[in-house]
Scaffold this active site. Structure first.
Site, PDB file in Angstrom:
ATOM      1  N   VAL A 116       0.873  -1.174   0.000  1.00 48.31           N
ATOM      2  CA  VAL A 116       0.000   0.000   0.000  1.00 48.31           C
ATOM      3  C   VAL A 116       0.907   1.220   0.000  1.00 48.31           C
ATOM      4  CG1 VAL A 116      -2.036  -1.063   1.064  1.00 48.31           C
ATOM      5  CG2 VAL A 116      -0.250  -0.101   2.521  1.00 48.31           C
ATOM      6  N   SER A 117       0.381   2.351  -0.439  1.00 46.60           N
ATOM      7  CA  SER A 117       1.222   3.537  -0.606  1.00 46.60           C
ATOM      8  C   SER A 117       1.504   4.291   0.686  1.00 46.60           C
ATOM      9  CB  SER A 117       0.574   4.495  -1.612  1.00 46.60           C
ATOM     10  OG  SER A 117       0.511   3.864  -2.864  1.00 46.60           O
ATOM     11  N   THR A 118       0.597   4.182   1.657  1.00 44.64           N
ATOM     12  CA  THR A 118       0.784   4.933   2.897  1.00 44.64           C
ATOM     13  C   THR A 118       0.477   4.055   4.100  1.00 44.64           C
ATOM     14  OG1 THR A 118      -1.493   5.718   3.066  1.00 44.64           O
ATOM     15  CG2 THR A 118       0.011   7.055   1.741  1.00 44.64           C
TER      16      THR A 118
END
Length: 190
Positions: free
Chosen positions: A8-10
């Protein structure tokens, strides 16, 4: 061995959707950072653990890479280790010739889509500026705080370089240098 890669990006984003999509993995590797850079700790660990006949599973292609070139380089590396990639959402399996072919085509289409979106955003900003509706960011308006600050400190302490930090936070390198200087002066990082 079956090695499942989740990204996931964050830190705020949830991995549940990806984890429930596949439950037969021998090993699970989880990164919580942008897919722009290949310098992701768990991806690097997965690649170094890779053995002949291993299978890497990803839910979707964008979990593995955001760049066609990087994706194809990763697939070449996986192939060089005599291992395979399976993409769940697209039912792609690189252990077959057809799977390798579809992966290449889909990666190129995904890159085209990202480039088209970027061009539209640039065009929209230009139109808004011409109409006086967009003035850009005020000087000094970038503030690193809250979860973004925690993420920055985490990635910095992992040893992520300035170029990758800039990509991760979607800012220019001088901004990252400025953040580092300020955070060092406050004693938040060393």
């Amino acid at each position: 061995m079956i090695r499942y890669y989740v990204r996931v990006s964050t830190f705020e984003q949830k991995i549940d959707r990806q984890l429930t999509a596949y439950d037969k993995a021998d090993f699970i590797y989880i990164d919580k950072m942008s897919g722009v850079s290949r310098e992701r700790p768990e991806l690097q660990r997965l690649l170094s653990d890779l053995m002949p006949n291993d299978i890497i599973i990803v839910k979707s292609l964008d979990r593995l890479s955001r760049s066609t070139r990087d994706l194809l380089d990763l697939v070449d590396f996986i192939n060089s280790k005599q291992a395979f990639l399976k993409v769940l959402d697209l039912n792609i399996d690189t252990s077959t010739s057809m799977g390798k072919f579809f992966l290449t085509i889909i990666a190129a289409i995904a890159q085209l889509e990202r480039d088209t979106i970027r061009e539209r955003v640039i065009e929209g900003v230009a139109i808004a500026k011409a109409q006086g509706k967009y003035k850009g960011r005020e000087k000094g308006a970038i503030k690193l705080k809250g979860d973004a600050l925690k993420r920055f400190v985490y990635f910095y302490n992992l040893g992520m370089n300035v170029t990758n930090l800039a990509k991760e936070f979607n800012v220019y390198r001088p901004t990252v240098y400025r953040w580092i200087e300020v955070l060092k002066s406050r004693g938040i990082i060393k």
